[in-house]
Design an enzyme around this catalytic site. Sequence first.
Site, PDB file in Angstrom:
ATOM      1  N   VAL A  76      12.108 -10.364  25.258  1.00 48.48           N
ATOM      2  CA  VAL A  76      12.494  -9.957  23.897  1.00 48.48           C
ATOM      3  C   VAL A  76      12.104 -10.992  22.836  1.00 48.48           C
ATOM      4  O   VAL A  76      12.317 -10.768  21.650  1.00 48.48           O
ATOM      5  CB  VAL A  76      14.013  -9.618  23.794  1.00 48.48           C
ATOM      6  CG1 VAL A  76      14.364  -8.466  24.713  1.00 48.48           C
ATOM      7  CG2 VAL A  76      14.894 -10.823  24.061  1.00 48.48           C
ATOM      8  N   SER A  87      22.956  -2.455  28.301  1.00 50.91           N
ATOM      9  CA  SER A  87      23.951  -3.304  27.631  1.00 50.91           C
ATOM     10  C   SER A  87      24.971  -3.851  28.630  1.00 50.91           C
ATOM     11  O   SER A  87      25.515  -3.099  29.429  1.00 50.91           O
ATOM     12  CB  SER A  87      24.680  -2.476  26.569  1.00 50.91           C
ATOM     13  OG  SER A  87      25.821  -3.173  26.114  1.00 50.91           O
ATOM     14  N   LEU A 156      -1.620  -2.230  21.614  1.00 44.51           N
ATOM     15  CA  LEU A 156      -2.556  -2.822  22.580  1.00 44.51           C
ATOM     16  C   LEU A 156      -2.909  -4.269  22.233  1.00 44.51           C
ATOM     17  O   LEU A 156      -3.148  -5.082  23.120  1.00 44.51           O
ATOM     18  CB  LEU A 156      -3.833  -1.977  22.665  1.00 44.51           C
ATOM     19  CG  LEU A 156      -3.651  -0.541  23.172  1.00 44.51           C
ATOM     20  CD1 LEU A 156      -5.013   0.135  23.334  1.00 44.51           C
ATOM     21  CD2 LEU A 156      -2.889  -0.493  24.480  1.00 44.51           C
ATOM     22  N   ARG A 166       1.802 -14.341  29.620  1.00 40.65           N
ATOM     23  CA  ARG A 166       2.803 -14.175  30.682  1.00 40.65           C
ATOM     24  C   ARG A 166       2.216 -13.972  32.071  1.00 40.65           C
ATOM     25  O   ARG A 166       2.976 -13.848  33.035  1.00 40.65           O
ATOM     26  CB  ARG A 166       3.729 -13.002  30.348  1.00 40.65           C
ATOM     27  CG  ARG A 166       4.446 -13.125  29.005  1.00 40.65           C
ATOM     28  CD  ARG A 166       5.357 -14.321  28.951  1.00 40.65           C
ATOM     29  NE  ARG A 166       6.224 -14.314  27.765  1.00 40.65           N
ATOM     30  CZ  ARG A 166       7.217 -15.156  27.561  1.00 40.65           C
ATOM     31  NH1 ARG A 166       7.481 -16.101  28.435  1.00 40.65           N
ATOM     32  NH2 ARG A 166       7.950 -15.087  26.459  1.00 40.65           N
TER      33      ARG A 166
END
Length: 198
Positions: A76, A87, A156, A166
């Site tokens: 995030v 959650s 994209l 990553r």
Amino acid sequence: MKIIEPSVELIDFIDGDEILKKIERCGRVCYQSQPKDDSAEKFVRMLIKRGHESVLEHVSLTFHIICDRAIQNELVRHRHASFSVESTRFVKYGDLEVIKPERIKFDTPFFFDWQNAILYAQNTYEALVECGLPPEDARDVLPLCLKSELYMTANLREWRHILKLRTDKAAHPKMRFIMNQILGIFKEKLPVIVEDFQ
Ligand SMILES: Cc1cc2nc3c(=O)[nH]c(=O)nc-3n(C[C@H](O)[C@H](O)[C@H](O)COP(=O)(O)OP(=O)(O)OC[C@H]3O[C@@H](n4cnc5c(N)ncnc54)[C@H](O)[C@@H]3O)c2cc1C
């Protein structure tokens, strides 16, 4: 406690050729040129080679990702992506689903320490909820390896950026596992978008 595997699923039904044609159509306005038959792949390759990547922002893809809370926290951080995330406030946990680090092997002392810590957390969570504490407070004792489920949408250009960062050796192994799966999907469905990757 249940140990589960991380996973990734592309939820969009995509036609790679149509996506390349859309990018070509948008990009050709810059040059006031016209597409030819089968010119889309070459055109998109040229855009990427020139670093003219804003044109790639016209297409977005959404992935359903199962990972742990620690990896979710890292995902995030990507500010151009959109997220819908399970959650810990509104979900009341029972048997905890967790994701084991690859480096903690079964039947080793590390594994038993890791497992005991999670079982202790689970028991404490259940005790707090039974005493009347709402899940949004009891969640404080949940471990970072707790399973999380999320949908992540990015264009994209942003996926290229995320995948570069990553899948690198510097990224956490659990993150690399997720991102290598996503990279594999790109290689299958939209190879030209990632063909310059090492
Ligand atoms: C190996 C690794 C280790 C990390 N370790 C840590 C850590 O210890 N602590 C920590 O806090 N974070 C850490 N991070 C997270 C990292 O700092 C970034 O927050 C994360 O990778 C998101 O990358 P980003 O900002 O490039 O990408 P995105 O948010 O996806 O943005 C994409 C690109 O848009 C541009 N952009 C976005 N927002 C702005 C802005 N406000 N101003 C200017 N340009 C912008 C930048 O060019 C950026 O690269 C780590 C990341 C990696 C890969």
